[in-house]
Enzyme design. Structure first.
Site, PDB file in Angstrom:
ATOM      1  N   LYS A 152      -9.401  -3.118  -2.736  1.00 51.77           N
ATOM      2  CA  LYS A 152      -7.993  -3.515  -2.664  1.00 51.77           C
ATOM      3  C   LYS A 152      -7.823  -5.030  -2.658  1.00 51.77           C
ATOM      4  O   LYS A 152      -6.894  -5.564  -3.266  1.00 51.77           O
ATOM      5  CB  LYS A 152      -7.333  -2.898  -1.426  1.00 51.77           C
ATOM      6  CG  LYS A 152      -7.098  -1.401  -1.558  1.00 51.77           C
ATOM      7  CD  LYS A 152      -6.306  -0.837  -0.388  1.00 51.77           C
ATOM      8  CE  LYS A 152      -6.030   0.643  -0.606  1.00 51.77           C
ATOM      9  NZ  LYS A 152      -5.244   1.237   0.487  1.00 51.77           N
ATOM     10  N   ASP A 197       0.869  -1.166   0.000  1.00 53.28           N
ATOM     11  CA  ASP A 197       0.000   0.000   0.000  1.00 53.28           C
ATOM     12  C   ASP A 197       0.913   1.225   0.000  1.00 53.28           C
ATOM     13  O   ASP A 197       1.939   1.226   0.677  1.00 53.28           O
ATOM     14  CB  ASP A 197      -0.889  -0.008   1.243  1.00 53.28           C
ATOM     15  CG  ASP A 197      -1.764   1.220   1.323  1.00 53.28           C
ATOM     16  OD1 ASP A 197      -2.453   1.505   0.345  1.00 53.28           O
ATOM     17  OD2 ASP A 197      -1.735   1.897   2.367  1.00 53.28           O
TER      18      ASP A 197
END
Length: 717
Positions: free
Chosen positions: A581, A400
């Site tokens: 995600k 991330d």
């Protein structure tokens, strides 16, 4: 509070809202993980290392101290048993001294050893038998029971057997106790290391009151109290600095030896040390709610977790129990049919004794335990041991962006003036105007000026212009700092040389602020989410190990591409909604890749859970930590390399130990059964016992070699 409002509008955040929602910061930044008992609340803390009771697996109800105490007494009693054993004397070529009662020394002391030293194995074996789950303990108890009965039969001259195995029984129990003590110490050493961390917390704190400073027990502190932390003292609780500044040693949390400057408004963590100055801090978390307590809980979970490799070892033990039992029966029947009953008993006893797979029992648990401990010392907290085993197979690490590869906070990246000169003066002016603001963007500008050693002019009359910018008077000049909205309000246009720079900055997603003197645009600053300097090393080192690196973010494509290009990342996923995600993780998995996901926020939790290995950086949020198998205590992405290297090293050790342990049994049992007796090759009981002991010690020592693996993130190559 006015400046916060105006900055929110006129300082476009270099970190997208999608990616920030709601991100978290590191343990060192004061985020509180889930808690377990605080240092002051630990029951029996002072002797926990020796007396911690493990509640799982074959050691249920056993403590390290119990195995240690039984080992030492058994070892002491074993000396006379071995010395007065005729078989051992014959083996080494000496005659034990004889005096009235000397012949009863081995049987009497051997019985004490069997009942006292062997009791943990006898109880464990009985439990496995009751549960119909044969394993390590049943094999050990079978071996020592067979040796005990055979030796008493010899001592009482029952059946005229020459099976004086007292010395072998004594050494067998001593070796088993030693092995289990080593294993239990290893299993407990990560907890011991954490207890040592807890012990670093001060017992007392200096609390600031209306009348002065009073000394109180740490357990008496409450949220909101002000504590005085002197130079060289430790923070008694998590808090926020309200007065003063100091360099803090946070190595106990992050594993990084470099001190970190903490000033007013900065969070500080319980147990960290103020190295050079005295500060006052407001307590934000105490006891069970501190970051350290949360870290302790995570590693405690790591110790209690089971793994597929351990299950494999347990299945192997069950197989070897049946293997030993069947081999014993066949051995007895075969030799009995050959007409040699004493030889049948001797061979059978030897088979049952040496088939005990204690080395196999140590092969994997020791490696995992030492790996967990080594990782914890490096600031890598293995919450689930399966994650450690899987890490060696990972094809791609998906980071991330915000708060992981980047700091998640703005940083001045560029400065420019229309004539290409005077950049330092421009930055100093901007910092002087912003110095009275506590907004993150303002603090970033001031920090950039300080980092360059610039002397700031005196600014007066600070004013916030909501939605447009800020202004102040410097040397009689009105200096304003703001974004495009301020330019439009003042009806000003950027000089073309400056506009060329700002267009480039905005093209990669940077926030742009202009510095204006009256009606003259002096220059501009770009602010971007700061890339961690360690990120470049982390990406390059992963790629050098054959692992691809991908990045995922909610940022606009141009921002993501800019960061991806700077770090040389293999694949970039941009403008990804938080809820999506985990779909990107699934997409990589659908391509046949095994994925390790590194994230720090609530929005990363589904992705962390879906990946083969979920890694929460900077301790993350409660939800992220529950979803992750590994926690990186600090913010250094290079710690992922520690996981890869440790996983590969520990896997190699596991296989070395398994091959050694099982290879010993595969070779020794048939020899002990006498399959090569026709060729004159027979493994004697004494030789079998020695080989078995050597096998156990080799496995234990081989696992200890894992301690040589270097896991310091700052030394990553």
């Amino acid at each position: 509070m006015a400046e916060h409002d105006h900055h929110h509008d006129h300082h476009p955040s270099p970190v997208s809202e999608a990616d920030r929602e709601p991100t978290t910061r590191s343990v060192a930044d004061g985020i509180t993980p889930p808690a377990i008992e605080h240092h002051g609340h630990l029951t029996g803390h002072e002797d926990r290392d020796d007396h911690a009771v493990h509640s799982h697996g074959q050691h249920a109800g056993h403590s390290t101290a119990m195995f240690k105490d039984r080992f030492w007494l058994t070892l002491i009693l074993s000396v006379p048993v071995v010395y007065f054993s005729p078989m051992f004397g014959h083996l080494l070529g000496y005659m034990p001294p004889e005096f009235p009662g000397s012949v009863w020394i081995p049987p009497v002391l051997g019985t004490v050893i069997f009942l006292y030293g062997g009791m943990p194995f006898l109880k464990g074996g009985l439990n496995e038998l009751r549960n119909r789950q044969p394993g390590m303990m049943l094999l050990i108890s079978m071996a020592i029971t067979v040796a005990f009965v055979a030796s008493w039969a010899t001592s009482l001259r029952i059946g005229n057997f020459d099976l004086d195995f007292w010395w072998e029984l004594a050494l067998l129990v001593a070796i088993m106790l030693l092995g289990h003590w080593i294993e239990m110490r290893a299993l407990g050493s990560a907890q011991g290391a954490l207890d040592a961390l807890a012990a670093l917390l001060p017992d007392e704190a200096e609390r600031v009151t209306d009348t002065g400073v009073e000394t109180v027990m740490v357990s008496e502190l409450r949220t909101g109290d002000i504590v005085l932390v002197r130079s060289g003292a430790r923070m008694p609780a998590d808090g926020t600095v309200v007065d003063g500044q100091a360099e803090f040693d946070e190595s106990m949390i992050t594993g990084e030896s470099k001190t970190v400057l903490r000033t007013v408004g900065d969070p500080v963590v319980a147990g960290t040390v103020a190295t050079d100055n005295t500060v006052r801090a407001t307590v934000t978390a105490v006891g069970d709610d501190t970051a350290l307590a949360g870290i302790q809980r995570l590693v405690a979970e790591a110790q209690a977790s089971s793994s597929k490799a351990q299950a494999l070892a347990d299945r192997a033990a069950a197989f070897l129990f049946y293997f030993a039992t069947i081999a014993g029966v066949i051995t007895f029947v075969a030799w009995a049919l050959l007409g040699s009953l004493p030889e049948a008993v001797t061979r059978t006893v030897t088979v049952l004794v040496i088939a005990c797979p204690h080395a196999l029992g140590l092969a994997i648990p020791l490696v995992i335990a030492i790996s967990t401990e080594q990782a914890a010392r490096a600031g890598v907290l293995i919450k689930n041991r399966i994650a450690l085993e899987r890490m060696r197979t990972i094809d791609v690490v998906l980071f991330d962006k915000t708060g992981t590869l980047t700091k998640g906070e703005p940083e001045v990246r560029n400065t420019a003036t229309p004539n290409g000169a005077g950049n330092d003066e421009l930055l100093a002016l901007a910092a002087a105007v912003e110095s009275d603001s506590e907004h993150p963007v303002a603090r970033a500008i001031v920090r950039a000026a300080h980092n360059q050693g610039l002397k700031l002019p005196q600014a007066t009359g600070f004013t916030s212009m909501t939605g447009r910018g800020v202004r102040a008077m410097i040397d009689g000049r009105t200096i304003q700092v703001g974004g495009p909205a301020l330019l439009r309000e003042l009806g000003l246009a950027e000089p073309e040389p400056l506009a060329a720079s700002t267009r480039e900055w905005m093209g990669r997603g940077a926030a742009v602020l202009h510095v204006i003197d009256g009606e003259q645009v002096l220059g501009a600053l770009s602010l971007e989410d700061a890339i961690r300097p360690e990120s470049r090393q982390a990406v390059a080192a992963l790629q050098s190990r054959g692992v691809k690196v991908a990045m995922i973010t909610g940022d606009a494509a141009q921002v993501a591409k800019s960061v991806g290009a700077e770090l040389n990342i293999d694949e970039v996923f941009a403008e990804v909604l938080p809820a999506d995600k985990d779909k990107k993780v699934a997409e990589l998995q659908a391509r046949g890749m095994k994925v390790a996901m590194v994230g720090d926020g609530v929005n990363d939790s589904p992705a962390l859970a879906r990946a083969e290995v979920g890694i929460a950086i900077g301790a993350g949020t409660d939800v992220a930590m529950e979803s992750a198998g590994v926690i990186l205590a600090g913010n250094d992405p290079r710690a992922v390399l520690s996981m890869v290297d440790l996983s590969r090293a520990s896997y190699t050790k596991m296989w070395q130990n398994l091959v050694w342990a099982t290879g010993y049994n595969v070779i020794a049992v048939p020899l002990a059964a006498g399959v090569l007796a026709f060729a004159g090759i027979v493994l004697s009981p004494a030789a079998g016992a020695v080989l078995m002991s050597v096998s156990t010690i080799v496995v234990a020592l081989n696992a200890q070699l894992l301690r040589r693996v270097k896991l310091n993130p700052s030394q990553v190559r």
